[in-house]
Design a protein around this motif. Structure first.
Motif, PDB file in Angstrom:
ATOM      1  N   ARG A  94     -10.087  -7.339  -1.988  1.00 11.87           N
ATOM      2  CA  ARG A  94      -8.807  -7.074  -1.332  1.00 11.87           C
ATOM      3  C   ARG A  94      -8.719  -5.619  -0.859  1.00 11.87           C
ATOM      4  O   ARG A  94      -8.272  -5.337   0.252  1.00 11.87           O
ATOM      5  N   GLU A  98      -8.792  -5.993   5.225  1.00 13.77           N
ATOM      6  CA  GLU A  98      -7.932  -5.514   6.311  1.00 13.77           C
ATOM      7  C   GLU A  98      -6.564  -5.038   5.840  1.00 13.77           C
ATOM      8  O   GLU A  98      -5.966  -4.156   6.465  1.00 13.77           O
ATOM      9  N   ASP A  99      -6.033  -5.606   4.759  1.00 16.70           N
ATOM     10  CA  ASP A  99      -4.692  -5.234   4.307  1.00 16.70           C
ATOM     11  C   ASP A  99      -4.649  -3.883   3.607  1.00 16.70           C
ATOM     12  O   ASP A  99      -3.565  -3.315   3.426  1.00 16.70           O
ATOM     13  N   ASP A 102      -9.667  -1.481   4.730  1.00 16.95           N
ATOM     14  CA  ASP A 102     -10.345  -1.989   5.932  1.00 16.95           C
ATOM     15  C   ASP A 102     -11.625  -1.187   6.195  1.00 16.95           C
ATOM     16  O   ASP A 102     -11.809  -0.571   7.253  1.00 16.95           O
ATOM     17  N   THR A 174      -0.037  -2.426   4.109  1.00 18.75           N
ATOM     18  CA  THR A 174       1.214  -3.146   3.857  1.00 18.75           C
ATOM     19  C   THR A 174       1.024  -4.464   3.100  1.00 18.75           C
ATOM     20  O   THR A 174       1.985  -5.162   2.829  1.00 18.75           O
ATOM     21  N   GLY A 175      -0.215  -4.783   2.765  1.00 19.33           N
ATOM     22  CA  GLY A 175      -0.489  -6.056   2.110  1.00 19.33           C
ATOM     23  C   GLY A 175       0.101  -6.154   0.710  1.00 19.33           C
ATOM     24  O   GLY A 175       0.268  -5.152   0.013  1.00 19.33           O
TER      25      GLY A 175
END
Length: 195
Positions: A94, A98-99, A102, A174-175
């Motif tokens: 994670r 990308e969240d 990245d 922002t994930g």
């Protein structure tokens, strides 16, 4: 005539010394003795920590920085985000995705310190620019030296611990906003050796 020549020489020497830039001390980060951790709240009950063992950088500061209220410095610290470590494979995936960092598109994290302000004989604030995911923002690194900076004349290694608190959303992370906290506490522990 000889007196005038001596006086002129003395004046010229004084002017040259006054115009000369202050002596600077130069160091590089010892990667084997340095590490960065980033800790964030998780589910409001615990926390998750990511480590960045791959770190390079350098420090240049005036010889008189410890006695000046504020000094212009050069502190460059670069982390290889592709080599970050986490407590479990799911969290690691994670964080690299990308969240969050990245890493495929933004492989490094960079801090560029520009100003040093001593707050005590062993503590200081370094103001500069932090770049994460291509976003650059002003941040402050709060530093504690292992010994008074004034005692180091550039011939001995410097060990320091620095802390910084950032808002991850300001850098596009922002994930999992309902699960992962907004504030990230960053700690750098490093050994800098003279160049």
């Amino acid at each position: 005539m000889r007196r005038r020549t001596a006086a002129a020489f003395a004046i010229l020497s004084a002017a040259l010394l006054a115009a000369a830039p202050p002596a600077r001390l130069h160091y590089r980060i010892d990667p084997a003795a340095s590490n960065v951790d980033a800790r964030v709240a998780f589910l409001g009950l615990s926390s998750k920590t990511a480590s960045f063992p791959a770190i390079v950088g350098k420090l240049s500061l005036p010889d008189a920085a410890a006695s000046a209220p504020k000094s212009a410095i050069t502190l460059d610290v670069t982390l290889d985000a592709r080599k970050l470590e986490a407590g479990d494979t799911r969290t690691l995936k994670r964080l690299k995705g990308e969240d969050f960092f990245d890493v495929e598109h933004y492989p490094t994290v960079h801090f560029s310190g520009e100003t040093l302000r001593m707050t005590a004989v062993r503590t200081a604030e370094v103001s500069g620019q932090l770049t994460v995911r291509g976003v650059t923002r002003p941040e402050t690194l709060h530093v504690t030296f292992n010994q008074p900076l004034a005692e180091n004349r550039g011939s001995q290694p410097i060990q320091l611990t620095g802390t910084m608190r950032i808002d991850r959303r300001a850098y596009g992370m922002t994930g999992l906003s309902m699960v992962v906290g907004r504030k990230v506490n960053i700690t750098i522990k490093t050994r800098m050796v003279p160049l």
